[in-house]
Scaffold this motif. Structure first.
Motif, PDB file in Angstrom:
ATOM      1  N   ASP A 229       0.836  -1.211   0.000  1.00  0.00           N
ATOM      2  CA  ASP A 229       0.000   0.000   0.000  1.00  0.00           C
ATOM      3  C   ASP A 229       0.864   1.251   0.000  1.00  0.00           C
ATOM      4  O   ASP A 229       0.578   2.228  -0.701  1.00  0.00           O
ATOM      5  CB  ASP A 229      -0.929  -0.003   1.213  1.00  0.00           C
ATOM      6  CG  ASP A 229      -2.077  -0.993   1.074  1.00  0.00           C
ATOM      7  OD1 ASP A 229      -2.230  -1.562  -0.027  1.00  0.00           O
ATOM      8  OD2 ASP A 229      -2.802  -1.195   2.053  1.00  0.00           O
ATOM      9  N   THR A 230       1.918   1.251   0.793  1.00  0.00           N
ATOM     10  CA  THR A 230       2.804   2.412   0.868  1.00  0.00           C
ATOM     11  C   THR A 230       3.493   2.655  -0.477  1.00  0.00           C
ATOM     12  O   THR A 230       3.543   3.793  -0.970  1.00  0.00           O
ATOM     13  CB  THR A 230       3.851   2.225   1.972  1.00  0.00           C
ATOM     14  OG1 THR A 230       3.184   2.032   3.227  1.00  0.00           O
ATOM     15  CG2 THR A 230       4.761   3.442   2.073  1.00  0.00           C
ATOM     16  N   HIS A 231       4.025   1.600  -1.074  1.00  0.00           N
ATOM     17  CA  HIS A 231       4.736   1.763  -2.348  1.00  0.00           C
ATOM     18  C   HIS A 231       3.802   2.200  -3.472  1.00  0.00           C
ATOM     19  O   HIS A 231       4.188   3.002  -4.335  1.00  0.00           O
ATOM     20  CB  HIS A 231       5.432   0.455  -2.727  1.00  0.00           C
ATOM     21  CG  HIS A 231       6.577   0.099  -1.841  1.00  0.00           C
ATOM     22  ND1 HIS A 231       7.456   1.039  -1.344  1.00  0.00           N
ATOM     23  CD2 HIS A 231       7.006  -1.103  -1.358  1.00  0.00           C
ATOM     24  CE1 HIS A 231       8.361   0.441  -0.593  1.00  0.00           C
ATOM     25  NE2 HIS A 231       8.108  -0.858  -0.576  1.00  0.00           N
TER      26      HIS A 231
ATOM     27  N   GLU B 185       0.535   3.692  -3.092  1.00  0.00           N
ATOM     28  CA  GLU B 185      -0.217   4.921  -2.834  1.00  0.00           C
ATOM     29  C   GLU B 185       0.669   6.125  -2.553  1.00  0.00           C
ATOM     30  O   GLU B 185       0.312   7.257  -2.878  1.00  0.00           O
ATOM     31  CB  GLU B 185      -1.173   4.692  -1.664  1.00  0.00           C
ATOM     32  CG  GLU B 185      -2.235   3.636  -1.962  1.00  0.00           C
ATOM     33  CD  GLU B 185      -3.017   3.225  -0.733  1.00  0.00           C
ATOM     34  OE1 GLU B 185      -2.836   3.871   0.337  1.00  0.00           O
ATOM     35  OE2 GLU B 185      -3.800   2.253  -0.816  1.00  0.00           O
ATOM     36  N   GLU B 186       1.825   5.903  -1.945  1.00  0.00           N
ATOM     37  CA  GLU B 186       2.693   7.019  -1.574  1.00  0.00           C
ATOM     38  C   GLU B 186       3.923   7.162  -2.462  1.00  0.00           C
ATOM     39  O   GLU B 186       4.417   8.270  -2.662  1.00  0.00           O
ATOM     40  CB  GLU B 186       3.125   6.877  -0.112  1.00  0.00           C
ATOM     41  CG  GLU B 186       1.955   6.884   0.867  1.00  0.00           C
ATOM     42  CD  GLU B 186       2.403   6.713   2.311  1.00  0.00           C
ATOM     43  OE1 GLU B 186       3.590   7.015   2.612  1.00  0.00           O
ATOM     44  OE2 GLU B 186       1.581   6.269   3.137  1.00  0.00           O
ATOM     45  N   HIS B 187       4.396   6.046  -2.992  1.00  0.00           N
ATOM     46  CA  HIS B 187       5.646   6.086  -3.754  1.00  0.00           C
ATOM     47  C   HIS B 187       5.447   5.971  -5.262  1.00  0.00           C
ATOM     48  O   HIS B 187       6.409   6.077  -6.020  1.00  0.00           O
ATOM     49  CB  HIS B 187       6.590   4.979  -3.275  1.00  0.00           C
ATOM     50  CG  HIS B 187       6.935   5.078  -1.824  1.00  0.00           C
ATOM     51  ND1 HIS B 187       7.319   3.991  -1.050  1.00  0.00           N
ATOM     52  CD2 HIS B 187       6.959   6.152  -0.981  1.00  0.00           C
ATOM     53  CE1 HIS B 187       7.565   4.385   0.186  1.00  0.00           C
ATOM     54  NE2 HIS B 187       7.345   5.687   0.257  1.00  0.00           N
TER      55      HIS B 187
ATOM     56  N   CYS C 126      12.298   4.904  -0.503  1.00  0.00           N
ATOM     57  CA  CYS C 126      11.076   4.095  -0.439  1.00  0.00           C
ATOM     58  C   CYS C 126      11.233   2.979   0.586  1.00  0.00           C
ATOM     59  O   CYS C 126      10.308   2.703   1.362  1.00  0.00           O
ATOM     60  CB  CYS C 126      10.767   3.497  -1.813  1.00  0.00           C
ATOM     61  SG  CYS C 126      10.204   4.684  -3.061  1.00  0.00           S
TER      62      CYS C 126
ATOM     63  N   ALA D 204      11.455   4.368   4.199  1.00  0.00           N
ATOM     64  CA  ALA D 204      10.169   4.866   4.691  1.00  0.00           C
ATOM     65  C   ALA D 204       9.366   3.774   5.392  1.00  0.00           C
ATOM     66  O   ALA D 204       8.628   4.056   6.346  1.00  0.00           O
ATOM     67  CB  ALA D 204       9.365   5.451   3.529  1.00  0.00           C
TER      68      ALA D 204
ATOM     69  N   LYS E 226       8.012   4.011   9.213  1.00  0.00           N
ATOM     70  CA  LYS E 226       6.600   3.840   9.577  1.00  0.00           C
ATOM     71  C   LYS E 226       6.442   2.848  10.721  1.00  0.00           C
ATOM     72  O   LYS E 226       5.561   2.997  11.571  1.00  0.00           O
ATOM     73  CB  LYS E 226       5.802   3.344   8.366  1.00  0.00           C
ATOM     74  CG  LYS E 226       5.375   4.422   7.400  1.00  0.00           C
ATOM     75  CD  LYS E 226       4.282   3.911   6.477  1.00  0.00           C
ATOM     76  CE  LYS E 226       3.712   5.070   5.664  1.00  0.00           C
ATOM     77  NZ  LYS E 226       2.447   4.714   5.010  1.00  0.00           N
TER      78      LYS E 226
END
Length: 430
Positions: A184-186, A188-190, A305, A308, A312
């Motif tokens: 999800d982080t990679h 949606e954010e990355h 990435c 991060a 988190k």
């Protein structure tokens, strides 16, 4: 794979770069084989031209009714053709030998990579977080009371042997939550594109990302010739094999969560307890395909990435640059992220982020067409763990352990666990 033209143009620079990786004088052997191969190709081309000229003379002699001359010339042409066939076969054999030789030579390190023989010469460049001060002696992950019910090595050994584990209950839920948080982080954010790939690949794919021929013993091959991937770097990177991409389509940034398989050849006696070094494990991988000019910026981006995710989760870590003697076969430069494991009282690798330049692209014949025109050029490839899920699980469990054997879980995981915040000392998610 290396560019033979670059070796021809500057063999001293090639040897100097390889000497930093402990290899010396390789250009002389390469160039001798290359010169002999090229000489035979030239000789075959010259002989072909001579045979063609003789064939015309033979035709003229036959037309003139001069059978004796015709037969003599025809015999000479036959001799030439046999010579051409021999030269061509020898040149083809030497072409294969040259390719095999170039395939077995590691990538050249960038000038900024520190020199050194082993991990002792690696250089720390960044550190985040402070290791927690425990008021008790912290345990390794497999000895934490709340973890033991969900981490079963005995059953795994019965099923598969050493270096396997059966995860269950709260532990496997945390493991699954970690992989979901990473993806999800990679995405949606990355801005990475989530991809799902096979874990069985053809031999060409393993050659493309330099697992073969040098590291065959580190991987598993099926009886019908497929190979089990050691990481989805293999599939993600080879997704552009043989392609000519438009520069406007670059960079391509991908991520995938897959099972991974490694034989751990040569690791006898290392990390034999716990799940730090397993034959089967999961990783969330990152791969970037870009132009060579942007590769170093992309490596810094991929490094952030990966970092991060650890931030988190509140896991203290350090980032190091690997020295020439500790760097992987296909890398020009590698950043390792090492998470703090209080049970071992040391930092351990949890991610490697490498730029390979055009090394893998030459093996895969992956190119792009420059926006300004001109002939296609090889792309650059990068890969990195974002992160190794099992090792991240270890870090979460060890850093969150409590004196009573329970484990406090990072707040970032709570939404993925239905609001549950810890593993009890009895092994329940509560």
């Amino acid at each position: 794979m290396h560019d033979i033209r670059a070796i021809r143009e500057n063999p001293a620079a090639f040897d100097a770069a390889l000497s930093r990786r402990g290899l010396s004088g390789m250009s002389s052997e390469i160039l001798a084989l290359d010169a002999d191969r090229r000489a035979k190709i030239l000789a075959a081309e010259t002989a072909t031209a001579e045979a063609n000229a003789l064939s015309k003379k033979a035709g003229a002699a036959k037309a003139a009714g001069d059978n004796a001359t015709f037969e003599a010339i025809r015999a000479e042409v036959a001799t030439k053709k046999a010579y051409i066939a021999q030269l061509t076969a020898e040149a083809e054999d030497e072409d294969v030998a040259l390719r095999d030789m170039l395939m077995a030579i590691p990538n050249l390190p960038l000038d900024v990579v520190p020199d050194g023989a082993d991990e002792e010469a690696n250089v720390e460049i960044h550190r985040w977080g402070n290791p927690r001060n425990f008021d008790f002696a912290p345990k390794e992950h497999f000895d934490i009371a709340g973890v033991k019910p969900g981490m079963d090595f005995e059953t795994a050994a019965k099923l598969s042997g050493a270096r396997f584990v059966v995860l269950k209950g709260a532990v496997i839920r945390v493991h699954r939550a970690l992989s979901q948080l990473m993806l999800d982080t990679h995405v949606e954010e990355h801005g990475l594109t989530e991809t799902w790939t096979p874990v069985l690949v053809k031999e060409d794919a393993m050659y493309g990302t330099n697992q073969l021929p040098k590291f065959a013993e580190d991987s598993y091959q099926t009886t019908n010739g497929w190979w089990l991937i050691p990481t989805s770097e293999v599939t993600l990177t080879n997704s552009v094999a043989g392609d000519v991409l438009e520069e406007a389509a670059l960079p391509i940034r991908m991520t995938a969560h897959t099972q991974c398989f490694r034989s751990e050849a040569g690791s006898s006696g290392k990390d034999t307890t716990g799940m730090l070094r397993q034959h089967q494990f999961e990783k969330v991988e990152m791969v970037t395909i870009c132009t060579p000019e942007t590769a170093l910026d992309e490596q810094e981006r991929m490094r952030r990435c990966a970092e991060a995710i650890l931030e988190k989760l509140g896991i203290p870590y350090r980032t190091i640059v690997l020295c020439t003697g500790d760097m992987g076969f296909g890398a020009q430069r590698t950043f390792d992220l090492e998470a703090w494991l209080p049970g071992q009282n040391k930092f351990r690798e949890i991610s490697s982020v490498s730029t390979c330049g055009q090394f893998q692209a030459r093996r895969m014949n992956a190119r792009y067409r420059p926006a300004g025109g001109g002939k296609p050029e090889y792309v650059a490839t990068l890969n990195g763990s974002g992160l190794a899920v099992g090792r991240c699980l270890i870090a979460v469990l060890e850093n969150g352990q409590q004196a009573d054997g329970s484990v406090e879980l990072p707040a970032a995981l709570h939404p993925y666990l239905g609001g549950k915040t810890r593993i009890s000392a009895e092994g329940a998610l509560v």
